[in-house]
Enzyme design. Structure first.
Site, PDB file in Angstrom:
ATOM      1  N   ARG A  43      29.560   9.476 -17.529  1.00 14.72           N
ATOM      2  CA  ARG A  43      30.483   8.362 -17.281  1.00 14.72           C
ATOM      3  C   ARG A  43      31.564   8.803 -16.302  1.00 14.72           C
ATOM      4  NH1 ARG A  43      30.780   4.698 -22.764  1.00 14.72           N
ATOM      5  NH2 ARG A  43      29.131   3.335 -22.019  1.00 14.72           N
ATOM      6  N   GLN A  50      29.166   4.979 -12.283  1.00 19.50           N
ATOM      7  CA  GLN A  50      29.444   3.729 -13.007  1.00 19.50           C
ATOM      8  C   GLN A  50      28.381   2.671 -12.725  1.00 19.50           C
ATOM      9  OE1 GLN A  50      33.454   2.471 -12.234  1.00 19.50           O
ATOM     10  NE2 GLN A  50      34.220   3.438 -14.083  1.00 19.50           N
ATOM     11  N   ASP A 110      25.304   2.903 -14.980  1.00 19.40           N
ATOM     12  CA  ASP A 110      25.560   3.004 -16.419  1.00 19.40           C
ATOM     13  C   ASP A 110      24.843   1.886 -17.175  1.00 19.40           C
ATOM     14  OD1 ASP A 110      26.604   3.157 -18.957  1.00 19.40           O
ATOM     15  OD2 ASP A 110      28.703   3.279 -18.334  1.00 19.40           O
ATOM     16  N   SER A 145      26.691   0.478 -20.386  1.00 20.09           N
ATOM     17  CA  SER A 145      27.751  -0.500 -20.156  1.00 20.09           C
ATOM     18  C   SER A 145      27.175  -1.842 -19.733  1.00 20.09           C
ATOM     19  CB  SER A 145      28.717  -0.008 -19.070  1.00 20.09           C
ATOM     20  OG  SER A 145      29.477   1.053 -19.583  1.00 20.09           O
ATOM     21  N   TYR A 151      34.850   8.356 -26.196  1.00 17.72           N
ATOM     22  CA  TYR A 151      34.170   7.844 -27.386  1.00 17.72           C
ATOM     23  C   TYR A 151      34.988   8.139 -28.640  1.00 17.72           C
ATOM     24  CZ  TYR A 151      30.033   7.393 -24.436  1.00 17.72           C
ATOM     25  OH  TYR A 151      29.147   7.037 -23.450  1.00 17.72           O
TER      26      TYR A 151
HETATM   27  P1  NAD Z   1      30.534   2.971 -28.166  1.00 16.06           P
HETATM   28  O1  NAD Z   1      29.440   2.011 -27.901  1.00 16.06           O
HETATM   29  O2  NAD Z   1      30.201   4.384 -28.428  1.00 16.06           O
HETATM   30  O3  NAD Z   1      31.349   2.443 -29.443  1.00 16.06           O
HETATM   31  C1  NAD Z   1      31.845   1.136 -29.510  1.00 16.06           C
HETATM   32  C2  NAD Z   1      33.253   1.162 -30.035  1.00 16.06           C
HETATM   33  O4  NAD Z   1      33.249   1.421 -31.444  1.00 16.06           O
HETATM   34  C3  NAD Z   1      34.154   2.220 -29.415  1.00 16.06           C
HETATM   35  O5  NAD Z   1      35.284   1.600 -28.842  1.00 16.06           O
HETATM   36  C4  NAD Z   1      34.523   3.118 -30.574  1.00 16.06           C
HETATM   37  O6  NAD Z   1      35.819   3.652 -30.464  1.00 16.06           O
HETATM   38  C5  NAD Z   1      34.426   2.142 -31.728  1.00 16.06           C
HETATM   39  N1  NAD Z   1      34.334   2.737 -33.079  1.00 16.06           N
HETATM   40  C6  NAD Z   1      33.677   3.855 -33.459  1.00 16.06           C
HETATM   41  N2  NAD Z   1      33.847   4.046 -34.786  1.00 16.06           N
HETATM   42  C7  NAD Z   1      34.622   3.021 -35.244  1.00 16.06           C
HETATM   43  C8  NAD Z   1      35.136   2.663 -36.534  1.00 16.06           C
HETATM   44  N3  NAD Z   1      34.911   3.398 -37.596  1.00 16.06           N
HETATM   45  N4  NAD Z   1      35.870   1.535 -36.614  1.00 16.06           N
HETATM   46  C9  NAD Z   1      36.130   0.779 -35.534  1.00 16.06           C
HETATM   47  N5  NAD Z   1      35.679   1.068 -34.298  1.00 16.06           N
HETATM   48  C10 NAD Z   1      34.928   2.181 -34.165  1.00 16.06           C
HETATM   49  O7  NAD Z   1      31.607   2.931 -27.010  1.00 16.06           O
HETATM   50  P2  NAD Z   1      31.496   2.285 -25.552  1.00 16.06           P
HETATM   51  O8  NAD Z   1      31.531   0.816 -25.687  1.00 16.06           O
HETATM   52  O9  NAD Z   1      30.359   2.860 -24.852  1.00 16.06           O
HETATM   53  O10 NAD Z   1      32.857   2.726 -24.870  1.00 16.06           O
HETATM   54  C11 NAD Z   1      33.619   3.839 -25.266  1.00 16.06           C
HETATM   55  C12 NAD Z   1      34.751   4.029 -24.282  1.00 16.06           C
HETATM   56  O11 NAD Z   1      34.239   4.460 -23.024  1.00 16.06           O
HETATM   57  C13 NAD Z   1      35.559   2.787 -24.013  1.00 16.06           C
HETATM   58  O12 NAD Z   1      36.901   3.150 -23.941  1.00 16.06           O
HETATM   59  C14 NAD Z   1      35.091   2.348 -22.656  1.00 16.06           C
HETATM   60  O13 NAD Z   1      36.064   1.592 -21.981  1.00 16.06           O
HETATM   61  C15 NAD Z   1      34.829   3.674 -22.001  1.00 16.06           C
HETATM   62  N6  NAD Z   1      33.869   3.585 -20.885  1.00 16.06           N
HETATM   63  C16 NAD Z   1      34.082   4.334 -19.774  1.00 16.06           C
HETATM   64  C17 NAD Z   1      33.188   4.257 -18.700  1.00 16.06           C
HETATM   65  C18 NAD Z   1      33.413   5.053 -17.460  1.00 16.06           C
HETATM   66  O14 NAD Z   1      34.386   5.723 -17.346  1.00 16.06           O
HETATM   67  N7  NAD Z   1      32.495   5.019 -16.511  1.00 16.06           N
HETATM   68  C19 NAD Z   1      32.075   3.444 -18.779  1.00 16.06           C
HETATM   69  C20 NAD Z   1      31.867   2.703 -19.934  1.00 16.06           C
HETATM   70  C21 NAD Z   1      32.776   2.797 -20.987  1.00 16.06           C
END
Ligand code: NAD
Length: 448
Positions: free
Chosen positions: A121, A126, A129, A132, A227
């Protein structure tokens, strides 16, 4: 440079790994494209459009013969790669964790397996991905599905006959899918609250006009790479107390919580569901990783004794097959472009590139990824969805959701439980490289 696209064989998979748009884009870079007949049919990309974009159409054996690259959505079975030459790249979502025997069998074929969900990431990647792009659509569709089975209006309605209050929507997990669910529910006029265990998510939730709900006892459970980490038992208890108090007042709950490399955390107990009012709806987007909700049954509609409907789709993005394929195919095309020498119009893979190093699972007959261990028994055994092991705790009515939608598909009335009163939803799914990646797709049965 021959690129082959296979029709997906996993049951219920509607997406395709290349679209006429991405075929034309890569043909312009010198690729010869061969697409299996009907590969894009379920995503509404007819064979004629692939041909018009410059592809040839044929059987799986014909299109893969002599291919340098094979594009897929899901991990293929080794048997379906018989005509693929050793050394060819097979690129797709490989869902390797828990399926190491399948990966070993694929390694034995000699292909170089590339897991797109392991894409780091980082800014450069991006556009590649797949997690996403697919989670975004899933978050949107979760709200649309919830609205479809919810027996009331989502926005506040002020009419001559009086006012209808807006629906209360609670989103658990405010990552990519959760934030899109929040935005979609807000657009529909709902009152939205959301929770997450990462403190940073609070600002993002509030920027979308929703209220962030988090227990004082849980300051921040951010792990690496953006994460979440798994909560301690004390943190879990504090979170559970918070959720129990909040959930009973909600009309719609959408859960999206995941932890890399772990089963989905269970956040909503049977007792919490029992505390919700009749007609409430729960959509568990974590169903394919075991579910966030105790009563979820993968790909079924559960209606509890107290009249709460629980949806547990395992391939929510696949429900939006056209949009999901468009984005997925662009993710793959963007990655492929980094592997092509544009002046020579040939494949020129830099094995030291961090994107390649992070995503290559097998090479020269062996598993080469540091996070994937070769199983002790080399033989591949049949896999089944992790979620399928979930106990059938509820006595509730259940209905299958797995059938792909068709042009004639109506509100999933045909898919609703006998006890439901209303049609279900209209359609019946910073660099933290490999270690942070996690598989989201269940290994499901393949058709021929
Ligand atoms: P994910 O699919 O792994 O998890 C989904 C969400 O569930 C996350 O926000 C996580 O914090 C939350 N979660 C985990 N355990 C939990 C609990 N017990 N109770 C409530 N919530 C809980 O995560 P994701 O959607 O892939 O994204 C994770 C992070 O990465 C986000 O901040 C996103 O903005 C970021 N991100 C960055 C990039 C990049 O930099 N290129 C790309 C995509 C996402």
């Amino acid at each position: 440079m021959k690129i082959a696209v296979l029709r997906e064989r996993v049951e219920g998979e509607t997406r395709v790994a290349a679209t006429p748009e991405t075929v034309a884009r890569l043909v312009a870079l010198g690729a010869e494209f061969a697409v299996e007949t009907d590969a894009g049919a379920k995503a509404r990309f007819p064979d004629a459009d692939y041909a018009a974009a410059g592809a040839t159409l044929g059987t799986a054996a014909a299109v893969t013969k002599g291919a340098n690259v094979v594009l897929t959505v899901r991990r293929p079975q080794a048997a379906s790669l018989k005509s693929v030459a050793a050394g060819a790249l097979v690129i797709g979502g490989m869902d390797p964790f828990g399926h190491e025997a399948d990966i070993a069998a694929l390694a034995d074929t000699g292909v170089t397996l590339v897991a797109m969900e392991f894409m780091p990431r980082i800014t450069r990647a991006q556009v590649m991905d797949i997690l996403s792009s697919q989670a975004n659509l899933a978050g949107y569709q979760a709200v649309i599905d919830a609205a479809g089975v919810f027996e009331r209006a989502m926005p506040m309605m002020m009419t001559a006959a009086g006012t209808v209050r807006p629906a209360k929507v609670f989103v658990m997990g405010a990552g990519v899918a959760g934030l899109q669910a929040i935005a979609t529910a807000r657009r529909l006029g709902a009152m939205v609250t959301a929770t997450d265990v990462r403190a940073a998510a609070g600002e993002q939730v509030e920027s979308l006009g929703a209220k962030f709900v988090m227990t004082e006892a849980l300051k921040d459970a951010s792990g690496s790479g953006g994460y979440a980490r798994e909560l301690t038992d004390a943190e879990k208890a504090a979170q559970s107390e918070l959720v129990a108090g909040h959930i009973s007042k909600q009309d719609i709950v959408i859960t999206t919580a995941l932890i890399p490399g772990r089963p989905a955390p269970q956040l909503v107990t049977a007792a919490m569901v029992a505390s919700m009012a009749p007609g409430s709806v729960v959509v568990d987007l974590a169903a394919e990783r075991g579910g966030n909700v105790a009563l979820t049954k993968p790909d079924e509609v559960v209606v509890t004794d107290n009249g709460v409907t629980i949806l547990g789709p395992t391939n929510m993005a696949g429900r939006l097959a056209t949009s999901a394929s468009q984005l997925y195919a662009r993710n793959l095309a963007a990655f492929l472009e980094t592997l092509i020498d544009k002046s020579e119009k040939t494949l020129a893979i830099d094995w030291e590139d961090e994107l390649v190093k992070a995503t290559v699972l097998t090479r020269d007959g062996a598993i080469v990824h540091p996070n994937i261990k070769a199983p002790k028994a080399a033989a591949a055994k049949p896999t089944k969805p992790a979620a399928a092991a979930k106990s059938a705790a509820s006595k509730s009515a259940t209905t299958s959701l797995t059938a792909p939608k068709t042009a004639a598909a109506k509100p999933a009335a045909a898919k609703k439980p006998a006890t439901a009163k209303k049609p279900a939803a209209r359609k019946a799914g910073a660099a933290k490289p490999a270690a942070a990646s996690r598989a989201r797709k269940p290994a499901t049965k393949e058709s021929k």
